[in-house]
Design an enzyme around this catalytic site. Structure first.
Site, short mmCIF file in Angstrom:
data_model
loop_
_atom_site.label_atom_id
_atom_site.label_comp_id
_atom_site.label_asym_id
_atom_site.label_seq_id
_atom_site.Cartn_x
_atom_site.Cartn_y
_atom_site.Cartn_z
N SER A 1 0.86 -1.17 0.00
CA SER A 1 0.00 0.00 0.00
C SER A 1 0.90 1.23 0.00
CB SER A 1 -0.88 -0.01 1.24
OG SER A 1 -0.04 0.05 2.38
N LYS A 2 0.30 2.38 -0.14
CA LYS A 2 1.09 3.62 -0.15
C LYS A 2 1.99 3.68 1.07
CE LYS A 2 0.07 6.76 -3.43
NZ LYS A 2 -1.30 6.68 -3.95
N ARG A 3 1.43 3.25 2.20
CA ARG A 3 2.18 3.33 3.44
C ARG A 3 3.28 2.26 3.48
NH1 ARG A 3 0.39 2.02 8.31
NH2 ARG A 3 -1.45 1.09 7.37
N ARG A 4 2.96 1.11 2.89
CA ARG A 4 3.92 0.01 2.99
C ARG A 4 4.58 -0.28 1.64
NH1 ARG A 4 -0.22 -2.92 5.15
NH2 ARG A 4 -0.50 -2.70 7.39
#
Ligand code: GLU
Length: 467
Positions: A238-241
């Site tokens: 994801s964007k965060r990961r």
């Protein structure tokens, strides 16, 4: 064997992320391995979401990664007449038909099907109505109603879909724009693509595309679906990961060859080898050793790969890469030869160019302020005469070389009975401002005599007053 032709076909609805770069790299490597062609195609038929700035960014990221293309970039938005020609061809053959079902009706019928416990697929209402084109008609593909569509996936092996599961797909929307599954097949046929390598999220599209190939009487390319990358907790990136844009990694001081090396190893292996040159990747890369299990994106490992790639690089080339990162911290236009002498002393300790620029700072700038704790311990009044003696001996060295400097320190330690650490640490602080640094003798040798003596003198004044 006919020429191998692969393609990368991003939709410019965002930056090039790691997943996209992974797909691009596999396609590029196959093209290069077989000395074929790598085609770049921009899939920009979604006018609302496609942005020119993303096209620019994607091309920039591809260029930085070194994934050069032999043809293109083609743009789907410039190829509409070609798609329409193929639509006409299918209509003429009776392999496609006009459909005037409107979105509201389709929605109602889908909901009714769901309520009856059936699959919410298109019910084929217009399939046999022989409609003519009108302002609100779309074109649908007339898919086979029975049988199975299968292929031997070059990564995943045998895959089959029951044709009953697939409904008649819209291939030309009412606004005259072809849909993805249709445009992509026409492009891949006309661009003579021989291997389609893409993420496994496209597997549900493949039987539909195969049916269109068959209806058009075109030869099927090979299909290879790559497992998607997972984050370290085995969830989706994801964007965060980790789903960061490729250019973020450039910003953070990764080398393009590190990213390519790391991404190539996600979903492919060559024995136990972890570090590859670009040439080695090209030489070894085939889909036979592609893995079917998902690769886990591990930033720690990428950092390690980057440090290895930095170490393996010729100093002059590494110096060139480091230079913009030095500029960022105020070290403008440094002499390249000097940078090239400094970088080998730093690469053992750094994981990124950002870290390396910071570690290199003392080579270019006044090392003050000294690290507080270290200065308290080592730049003391007692250290001042030691520093003085080091300076005196350095000044009278007949030959300024690393070996001679090494000898000087060992002689001094032997003569004074001082431990090397008590001799070296004050000098290290004087030169670098820190208690940890690359080897002292190589630093002195690189800084050169006048600069070293100047820094030691400054430190003597500091030490003399440090009671
Ligand atoms: N434009 C598609 C995407 O960005 C790629 C389609 C394909 O590779 O067939 O996912």
């Amino acid at each position: 064997m006919s020429e191998v032709r692969t393609r990368f076909s991003p939709s410019p609805t965002g930056s090039l992320h790691l997943g996209g770069a992974h797909t691009a790299l596999f396609n590029w490597l196959i093209a290069r391995h077989f000395q074929g062609a790598f085609v770049l195609r921009i899939e920009d038929t979604d006018k609302e979401r496609s942005k020119e700035e993303f096209v620019t960014e994607i091309l920039d990221a591809m260029g930085w990664l070194g994934l050069n293309w032999d043809e293109g970039p083609y743009r789907q938005s410039e190829r509409l007449p070609i798609y329409l020609e193929y639509i006409d061809h299918l209509l003429a053959k009776g392999a496609a038909y006009y459909c005037d079902c409107q979105p509201e009706d389709l929605k109602m019928r889908r909901e009714a099907a769901l309520a009856r416990g059936e699959k919410p697929k298109y019910d084929g209402r217009c399939r046999h109505r022989n409609l003519k084109p009108g302002p609100r008609t779309a074109v649908r593909f007339k898919g086979p109603e029975t049988g199975v569509t299968r292929w031997h996936d070059l990564i995943k092996g045998h895959i089959a879909f029951d044709n009953q599961e697939l409904d008649d797909l819209v291939i030309l929307r009412t606004d005259g724009i072809p849909t993805y599954n249709f445009a992509v097949v026409v492009d891949d046929i006309t661009m003579r693509i021989t291997q389609i390598i893409r993420g496994e999220d496209h597997i549900p599209n493949t039987p539909r595309q195969i049916q269109i190939y068959e209806a058009l009487g075109a030869e099927l390319p090979g299909f290879a679906h790559m497992p998607l990358m997972l984050s370290t907790d085995r969830g989706k990136l994801s964007k965060r990961r980790g789903a960061k844009s490729v250019l973020d990694y450039r910003e953070r001081g990764f080398l393009p060859q590190s990213l390519c090396n790391y991404l190539a190893r996600l979903g492919w292996s060559h024995g136990d080898q972890e570090i590859f040159t670009r040439e080695e990747l090209i030489q070894y890369f085939t889909l036979e050793h592609a893995t079917t299990s998902p690769g886990v994106f591990d930033e720690e490992k990428l950092l390690w790969v980057n440090s290895q790639q930095m170490k393996a690089m010729p100093p002059a080339a590494l110096a060139r890469e480091l230079t913009p990162f030095l500029a960022r911290i105020g070290i403008e236009a440094p002499e390249q030869e000097y940078v090239a002498r400094a970088v080998p002393t730093l690469s053992a300790r750094c994981h990124t160019l950002v870290e390396m620029a910071e570690a290199a700072r003392f080579y270019f700038q006044d090392p003050r302020p000294y690290e507080e704790k270290g200065a308290k311990k080592f730049l003391t009044a007692e250290a001042a005469p030691i520093l003085q003696e080091v300076a005196r001996r350095l000044e009278s060295l007949p030959e300024f070389s690393e070996a001679a400097i090494n000898q000087l320190f060992h002689d001094l330690a032997a003569e004074t009975g001082l431990k090397m650490v008590n001799l070296a640490q004050p000098v290290r602080l004087a030169l670098t401002g820190r208690t940890a640094s690359p080897g002292l003798f190589e630093i002195i040798n690189i800084l050169g005599s006048p600069e070293t003596l100047q820094r030691i003198k400054t430190a003597i004044s500091f030490a003399a007053g440090n009671t």
